[in-house]
Design an enzyme around this catalytic site. Structure first.
Site, PDB file in Angstrom:
ATOM      1  N   ASP A  13      -5.981  16.004  11.752  1.00  0.00           N
ATOM      2  CA  ASP A  13      -4.836  16.750  12.300  1.00  0.00           C
ATOM      3  C   ASP A  13      -3.750  16.986  11.250  1.00  0.00           C
ATOM      4  OD1 ASP A  13      -6.019  16.658  14.938  1.00  0.00           O
ATOM      5  OD2 ASP A  13      -5.320  14.590  15.071  1.00  0.00           O
ATOM      6  N   HIS A  41      -9.574  22.981  14.258  1.00  0.00           N
ATOM      7  CA  HIS A  41      -8.726  23.537  13.208  1.00  0.00           C
ATOM      8  C   HIS A  41      -8.040  24.794  13.726  1.00  0.00           C
ATOM      9  CE1 HIS A  41     -11.157  21.398   9.802  1.00  0.00           C
ATOM     10  NE2 HIS A  41     -10.574  20.573  10.649  1.00  0.00           N
TER      11      HIS A  41
END
Length: 401
Positions: A13, A41
């Site tokens: 992340d 993503h």
């Protein structure tokens, strides 16, 4: 030919998707080499957003190639949905994708098994429950299905029967097989043998897209609270299917730290400050939407991630989220048994440490001296320079240093 990689230096992340999309303009092809639809993503093109769970985060507007290598496990439902998305946004972009025939397939029953196993643990891992670990387990046990197996339905059926026996579960083999073959036929024209892919790609400039982060790597991460693959640089060669020399390894780090799921987190903030970081940074998992745990930047773990990944250039994201904080604590070391350490050799004892912080003056603008001081301090501590600073969520909001 240029060969570079983008990896996460934390627990995932870090904003790798946006970085990969931006950097992909300098390369011919973006390669996914590990993981599955547990990755998430997010790429903000300005007029639309795209969350890539399986597709490489190449800039489809620039007609960049995408390759899913044999080290990836493919959920056909997710893949087909993402292919439709990019094709609707940019017509004919589907033709930019190639997928290794040797990639393993996530079948629906894996998700149920994943959830059952994680729920039964005394200490739950907190997986995404998308069947990723089961896929890799079956690959290791040589009973997993690969995309190429659907070329011969009888072969695919035999693997499904073997999966049923191995896990002592009953399911309608014919129904699942028919469904999988129907989906397989929709991507059949995109499949390529790994050996053929290597012949095509080895003479091109490649950008390898890492998933998750070093601290979630199955070998080097905070085991057992990790993912099921080598998501750092060590996974590139087997996940690509060919020995390759990667010259530039970009390590992506947030200006603070987050983690989804269970496991040790030395700098975690369980107070209003942590909640504020989550709110300001929109810290919710792109795959599960679970709230991310938030904490201050931990340079001890960043050093460890750099060392174990051979990272040679840094990229910072989300520094803009800290704008307005009066003071910014940075974890410079750990106290363990009364002794002070600035480096660790493994992650096995993170629950037994006490983080030691140094506070620096906050900033109101990323163009301020205070922010420059923050960057210089990190560079001095890590012994590496920042190549880029992300200044916002959109692709173009990035500064080359």
């Amino acid at each position: 030919m240029l060969k570079a990689a983008v990896i996460g230096l934390q627990w995932g992340d870090e904003g790798k998707g946006k970085v990969v999309t931006y950097l992909s303009r300098r390369y011919d092809c973006v390669v996914r080499y590990s993981g599955g639809s547990n990755a998430g993503h997010t790429v903000d093109y300005g007029n639309f957003k795209m969350v890539h769970h399986l597709l490489p985060s190449a800039d489809i507007k620039k007609q960049k190639m995408m390759y899913i290598g044999p080290g990836v496990v493919v959920d056909l439902d997710v893949l087909l949905e993402e292919i439709d998305q990019i094709n609707n946004l940019i017509p004919e972009s589907r033709s930019l994708l190639r997928i290794s025939k040797q990639a393993h397939v996530v079948i629906p029953i894996y998700r149920d098994l994943d959830e059952k196993i994680d729920s039964s643990r005394a200490n739950q891992i907190g997986t995404t429950r998308r069947g990723i670990g089961i896929s890799y387990a079956n690959r290791a046990m040589r009973c997993g299905l690969r995309l190429e197996d659907f070329e011969t339905p009888a072969r695919a059926e035999s693997f499904l029967n073997e999966i049923s026996r191995t896990w002592s579960i009953k399911f309608d083999v014919k129904m699942i097989l028919d469904s999988l073959i129907e989906k397989y036929n929709k991507i059949r024209d995109l499949l390529i043998d790994s050996s053929e892919a290597v012949r095509v790609l080895k003479e091109k400039d490649l950008l390898f897209e890492g998933t998750q982060g070093v601290l979630l790597d199955v070998d080097m991460g905070t085991y057992p609270y990790v993912t099921s693959t080598n998501c750092s640089t060590t996974g590139i060669q087997p996940g690509f299917g060919y020995p390759v020399q990667v010259d530039k390894i970009f390590g992506v780090m947030k200006a603070y730290t987050t983690r989804v799921g269970e496991g040790p987190f030395p700098t975690e903030l369980k107070d209003e400050v942590g909640e504020n970081l989550r709110r300001l940074g929109s810290e919710y998992g792109a795959t599960t939407r679970r709230p991310r745990r938030c904490g201050w930047l931990d340079l001890v773990l960043i050093k460890y991630a750099i060392e174990t990944s051979a990272c040679n250039a840094l990229i910072m994201t989300k520094a803009d989220i800290l704008s307005g904080f009066e003071k910014i604590p940075i974890c410079m070391g750990y106290k363990i048994g009364g002794k002070f350490y600035t480096q660790i050799n493994n992650t096995a004892h993170l629950t037994e440490i006490e983080p030691v912080y140094e506070e620096i003056k906050g900033w109101k603008s990323l163009h301020s001296k205070e922010f420059d001081d923050f960057i210089y301090k990190i560079e001095r501590e890590l012994g590496l320079k920042f190549a880029y600073i992300s200044t916002g969520p959109k692709i173009e909001e990035i500064t080359e240093l």
